[in-house]
Design a protein around this motif. Structure first.
Motif, PDB file in Angstrom:
ATOM      1  N   GLN A   1      -6.594  27.600 107.855  1.00  0.00           N
ATOM      2  CA  GLN A   1      -7.775  26.874 107.406  1.00  0.00           C
ATOM      3  C   GLN A   1      -7.453  25.381 107.359  1.00  0.00           C
ATOM      4  OE1 GLN A   1     -10.704  28.143 106.867  1.00  0.00           O
ATOM      5  NE2 GLN A   1     -11.759  26.362 106.035  1.00  0.00           N
ATOM      6  N   VAL A   2      -8.250  24.598 108.057  1.00  0.00           N
ATOM      7  CA  VAL A   2      -8.046  23.153 108.083  1.00  0.00           C
ATOM      8  C   VAL A   2      -8.754  22.523 106.896  1.00  0.00           C
ATOM      9  CG1 VAL A   2      -8.438  21.048 109.381  1.00  0.00           C
ATOM     10  CG2 VAL A   2      -7.841  23.157 110.584  1.00  0.00           C
ATOM     11  N   GLN A   3      -8.071  21.672 106.204  1.00  0.00           N
ATOM     12  CA  GLN A   3      -8.680  20.891 105.129  1.00  0.00           C
ATOM     13  C   GLN A   3      -8.640  19.418 105.502  1.00  0.00           C
ATOM     14  OE1 GLN A   3      -6.435  22.014 101.602  1.00  0.00           O
ATOM     15  NE2 GLN A   3      -8.058  23.427 100.996  1.00  0.00           N
ATOM     16  N   LEU A   4      -9.706  18.727 105.168  1.00  0.00           N
ATOM     17  CA  LEU A   4      -9.767  17.286 105.350  1.00  0.00           C
ATOM     18  C   LEU A   4      -9.636  16.638 103.982  1.00  0.00           C
ATOM     19  CD1 LEU A   4     -12.707  16.983 107.915  1.00  0.00           C
ATOM     20  CD2 LEU A   4     -10.258  17.172 108.369  1.00  0.00           C
ATOM     21  N   VAL A   5      -8.624  15.808 103.835  1.00  0.00           N
ATOM     22  CA  VAL A   5      -8.334  15.175 102.555  1.00  0.00           C
ATOM     23  C   VAL A   5      -8.701  13.699 102.634  1.00  0.00           C
ATOM     24  CG1 VAL A   5      -6.571  14.688 100.835  1.00  0.00           C
ATOM     25  CG2 VAL A   5      -6.482  16.822 102.159  1.00  0.00           C
ATOM     26  N   GLU A   6      -9.685  13.317 101.826  1.00  0.00           N
ATOM     27  CA  GLU A   6     -10.184  11.950 101.832  1.00  0.00           C
ATOM     28  C   GLU A   6      -9.558  11.153 100.695  1.00  0.00           C
ATOM     29  OE1 GLU A   6     -14.566  13.541 103.225  1.00  0.00           O
ATOM     30  OE2 GLU A   6     -13.948  13.399 101.148  1.00  0.00           O
ATOM     31  N   SER A   7      -9.442   9.872 100.904  1.00  0.00           N
ATOM     32  CA  SER A   7      -8.947   8.980  99.859  1.00  0.00           C
ATOM     33  C   SER A   7      -9.491   7.578 100.096  1.00  0.00           C
ATOM     34  CB  SER A   7      -7.417   8.945  99.849  1.00  0.00           C
ATOM     35  OG  SER A   7      -6.920   8.496 101.086  1.00  0.00           O
ATOM     36  N   GLY A   8      -9.408   6.757  99.062  1.00  0.00           N
ATOM     37  CA  GLY A   8      -9.777   5.360  99.208  1.00  0.00           C
ATOM     38  C   GLY A   8     -11.080   4.952  98.563  1.00  0.00           C
ATOM     39  N   GLY A   9     -11.839   5.905  98.046  1.00  0.00           N
ATOM     40  CA  GLY A   9     -13.076   5.539  97.376  1.00  0.00           C
ATOM     41  C   GLY A   9     -12.808   4.888  96.042  1.00  0.00           C
ATOM     42  N   GLY A  10     -13.878   4.388  95.431  1.00  0.00           N
ATOM     43  CA  GLY A  10     -13.726   3.759  94.125  1.00  0.00           C
ATOM     44  C   GLY A  10     -14.859   2.832  93.807  1.00  0.00           C
ATOM     45  N   LEU A  11     -14.624   1.992  92.825  1.00  0.00           N
ATOM     46  CA  LEU A  11     -15.618   1.023  92.354  1.00  0.00           C
ATOM     47  C   LEU A  11     -15.222  -0.366  92.842  1.00  0.00           C
ATOM     48  CD1 LEU A  11     -18.012   0.188  90.523  1.00  0.00           C
ATOM     49  CD2 LEU A  11     -16.362   0.056  88.630  1.00  0.00           C
ATOM     50  N   VAL A  12     -16.187  -1.067  93.418  1.00  0.00           N
ATOM     51  CA  VAL A  12     -15.923  -2.407  93.932  1.00  0.00           C
ATOM     52  C   VAL A  12     -17.146  -3.270  93.692  1.00  0.00           C
ATOM     53  CG1 VAL A  12     -16.737  -1.843  96.258  1.00  0.00           C
ATOM     54  CG2 VAL A  12     -15.054  -3.682  95.945  1.00  0.00           C
ATOM     55  N   GLN A  13     -16.936  -4.555  93.556  1.00  0.00           N
ATOM     56  CA  GLN A  13     -18.058  -5.473  93.382  1.00  0.00           C
ATOM     57  C   GLN A  13     -18.706  -5.777  94.727  1.00  0.00           C
ATOM     58  OE1 GLN A  13     -16.526  -8.911  91.257  1.00  0.00           O
ATOM     59  NE2 GLN A  13     -17.194  -8.037  89.308  1.00  0.00           N
ATOM     60  N   ALA A  14     -19.958  -6.146  94.676  1.00  0.00           N
ATOM     61  CA  ALA A  14     -20.675  -6.537  95.889  1.00  0.00           C
ATOM     62  C   ALA A  14     -19.905  -7.631  96.622  1.00  0.00           C
ATOM     63  CB  ALA A  14     -22.081  -6.997  95.550  1.00  0.00           C
ATOM     64  N   GLY A  15     -19.821  -7.485  97.935  1.00  0.00           N
ATOM     65  CA  GLY A  15     -19.066  -8.426  98.742  1.00  0.00           C
ATOM     66  C   GLY A  15     -17.626  -8.012  98.978  1.00  0.00           C
ATOM     67  N   GLY A  16     -17.189  -7.000  98.259  1.00  0.00           N
ATOM     68  CA  GLY A  16     -15.817  -6.549  98.368  1.00  0.00           C
ATOM     69  C   GLY A  16     -15.601  -5.590  99.521  1.00  0.00           C
ATOM     70  N   SER A  17     -14.384  -5.066  99.589  1.00  0.00           N
ATOM     71  CA  SER A  17     -13.992  -4.178 100.685  1.00  0.00           C
ATOM     72  C   SER A  17     -13.299  -2.933 100.151  1.00  0.00           C
ATOM     73  CB  SER A  17     -13.031  -4.903 101.637  1.00  0.00           C
ATOM     74  OG  SER A  17     -13.639  -6.019 102.225  1.00  0.00           O
ATOM     75  N   LEU A  18     -13.422  -1.875 100.917  1.00  0.00           N
ATOM     76  CA  LEU A  18     -12.681  -0.640 100.668  1.00  0.00           C
ATOM     77  C   LEU A  18     -12.292  -0.046 102.010  1.00  0.00           C
ATOM     78  CD1 LEU A  18     -14.735   1.210  97.876  1.00  0.00           C
ATOM     79  CD2 LEU A  18     -12.443   0.235  97.634  1.00  0.00           C
ATOM     80  N   ARG A  19     -11.219   0.722 101.996  1.00  0.00           N
ATOM     81  CA  ARG A  19     -10.809   1.434 103.200  1.00  0.00           C
ATOM     82  C   ARG A  19     -10.669   2.917 102.869  1.00  0.00           C
ATOM     83  NH1 ARG A  19      -5.167   1.917 106.427  1.00  0.00           N
ATOM     84  NH2 ARG A  19      -5.961   1.964 108.575  1.00  0.00           N
ATOM     85  N   LEU A  20     -11.464   3.732 103.548  1.00  0.00           N
ATOM     86  CA  LEU A  20     -11.404   5.166 103.366  1.00  0.00           C
ATOM     87  C   LEU A  20     -10.477   5.776 104.419  1.00  0.00           C
ATOM     88  CD1 LEU A  20     -15.178   6.022 102.792  1.00  0.00           C
ATOM     89  CD2 LEU A  20     -13.456   5.301 101.126  1.00  0.00           C
ATOM     90  N   TYR A 102     -15.151  23.992 116.377  1.00  0.00           N
ATOM     91  CA  TYR A 102     -15.006  23.888 114.930  1.00  0.00           C
ATOM     92  C   TYR A 102     -15.801  22.716 114.379  1.00  0.00           C
ATOM     93  CZ  TYR A 102     -11.378  20.484 116.287  1.00  0.00           C
ATOM     94  OH  TYR A 102     -10.681  19.439 116.838  1.00  0.00           O
ATOM     95  N   ASN A 103     -16.031  22.771 113.079  1.00  0.00           N
ATOM     96  CA  ASN A 103     -16.792  21.729 112.382  1.00  0.00           C
ATOM     97  C   ASN A 103     -16.281  21.703 110.944  1.00  0.00           C
ATOM     98  OD1 ASN A 103     -18.626  19.813 111.603  1.00  0.00           O
ATOM     99  ND2 ASN A 103     -20.384  21.188 111.597  1.00  0.00           N
ATOM    100  N   TYR A 104     -15.478  20.701 110.613  1.00  0.00           N
ATOM    101  CA  TYR A 104     -14.857  20.616 109.294  1.00  0.00           C
ATOM    102  C   TYR A 104     -15.416  19.439 108.506  1.00  0.00           C
ATOM    103  CZ  TYR A 104     -11.338  23.511 111.655  1.00  0.00           C
ATOM    104  OH  TYR A 104     -10.688  24.501 112.360  1.00  0.00           O
ATOM    105  N   TRP A 105     -15.532  19.643 107.188  1.00  0.00           N
ATOM    106  CA  TRP A 105     -16.007  18.593 106.277  1.00  0.00           C
ATOM    107  C   TRP A 105     -14.993  18.368 105.173  1.00  0.00           C
ATOM    108  CZ3 TRP A 105     -20.334  15.667 106.916  1.00  0.00           C
ATOM    109  CH2 TRP A 105     -21.280  16.112 107.849  1.00  0.00           C
ATOM    110  N   GLY A 106     -14.885  17.141 104.764  1.00  0.00           N
ATOM    111  CA  GLY A 106     -14.097  16.813 103.599  1.00  0.00           C
ATOM    112  C   GLY A 106     -14.896  17.067 102.334  1.00  0.00           C
ATOM    113  N   GLN A 107     -14.233  16.904 101.190  1.00  0.00           N
ATOM    114  CA  GLN A 107     -14.871  17.193  99.912  1.00  0.00           C
ATOM    115  C   GLN A 107     -15.726  16.034  99.412  1.00  0.00           C
ATOM    116  OE1 GLN A 107     -11.804  16.169 100.275  1.00  0.00           O
ATOM    117  NE2 GLN A 107     -11.453  14.617  98.682  1.00  0.00           N
ATOM    118  N   GLY A 108     -15.578  14.891 100.018  1.00  0.00           N
ATOM    119  CA  GLY A 108     -16.357  13.721  99.622  1.00  0.00           C
ATOM    120  C   GLY A 108     -15.584  12.811  98.688  1.00  0.00           C
ATOM    121  N   THR A 109     -15.824  11.528  98.835  1.00  0.00           N
ATOM    122  CA  THR A 109     -15.220  10.540  97.953  1.00  0.00           C
ATOM    123  C   THR A 109     -16.301   9.537  97.530  1.00  0.00           C
ATOM    124  OG1 THR A 109     -13.392   8.951  97.684  1.00  0.00           O
ATOM    125  CG2 THR A 109     -14.448   9.028  99.843  1.00  0.00           C
TER     126      THR A 109
END
Length: 115
Positions: A1-20, A102-109
């Motif tokens: 079973q393939v799992q997709l593990v997401e990371s990098g989400g969070g809280l940021v102010q407008a104008g900021g950056s994030l990398r998932l 196949y069609n795999y989904w992550g759990q969401g961040t």
């Protein structure tokens, strides 16, 4: 079973950056489409961006020029660099990897952008 593990989400102010990041738990064929979707409260899940194995990309109009999708086939990983974030980008972001077999989904961040 393939799992997709997401990371990098969070809280940021407008104008900021994030990398998932989204990594597959096992090695999978690189002949696939890797993508990011998002779902805001009360709205349908929508495509943010995807990238095929050859490197061609597609972006939603609302993120074009601000977000960049990339992939590392050797690491079975897809990335989403998000710049100039706005409160309208607040949503749960889901990773997706699909092919003809196949069609795999992550759990969401969660990504939350404060004004």
């Amino acid at each position: 079973q393939v799992q997709l593990v997401e990371s990098g989400g969070g809280l940021v102010q407008a104008g900021g950056s994030l990398r998932l990041s989204c990594a597959a738990s096992v090695s999978i064929s690189s002949s696939n489409i890797m993508g990011w979707y998002r779902q805001a409260p009360g709205k349908q899940r929508e495509l943010v961006a995807n990238i095929i194995s050859g490197g061609s990309t597609t972006y939603a109009a609302s993120v074009k020029g601000r977000f960049t999708i990339s992939r590392d086939n050797a690491k079975n990983t897809v990335y989403l660099q998000m710049n100039s974030l706005s409160p309208e980008d607040t949503a749960v972001y889901y990773c997706n990897v699909r092919s003809f077999v196949y069609n795999y989904w992550g759990q969401g961040t969660q990504v939350t952008v404060s004004s």
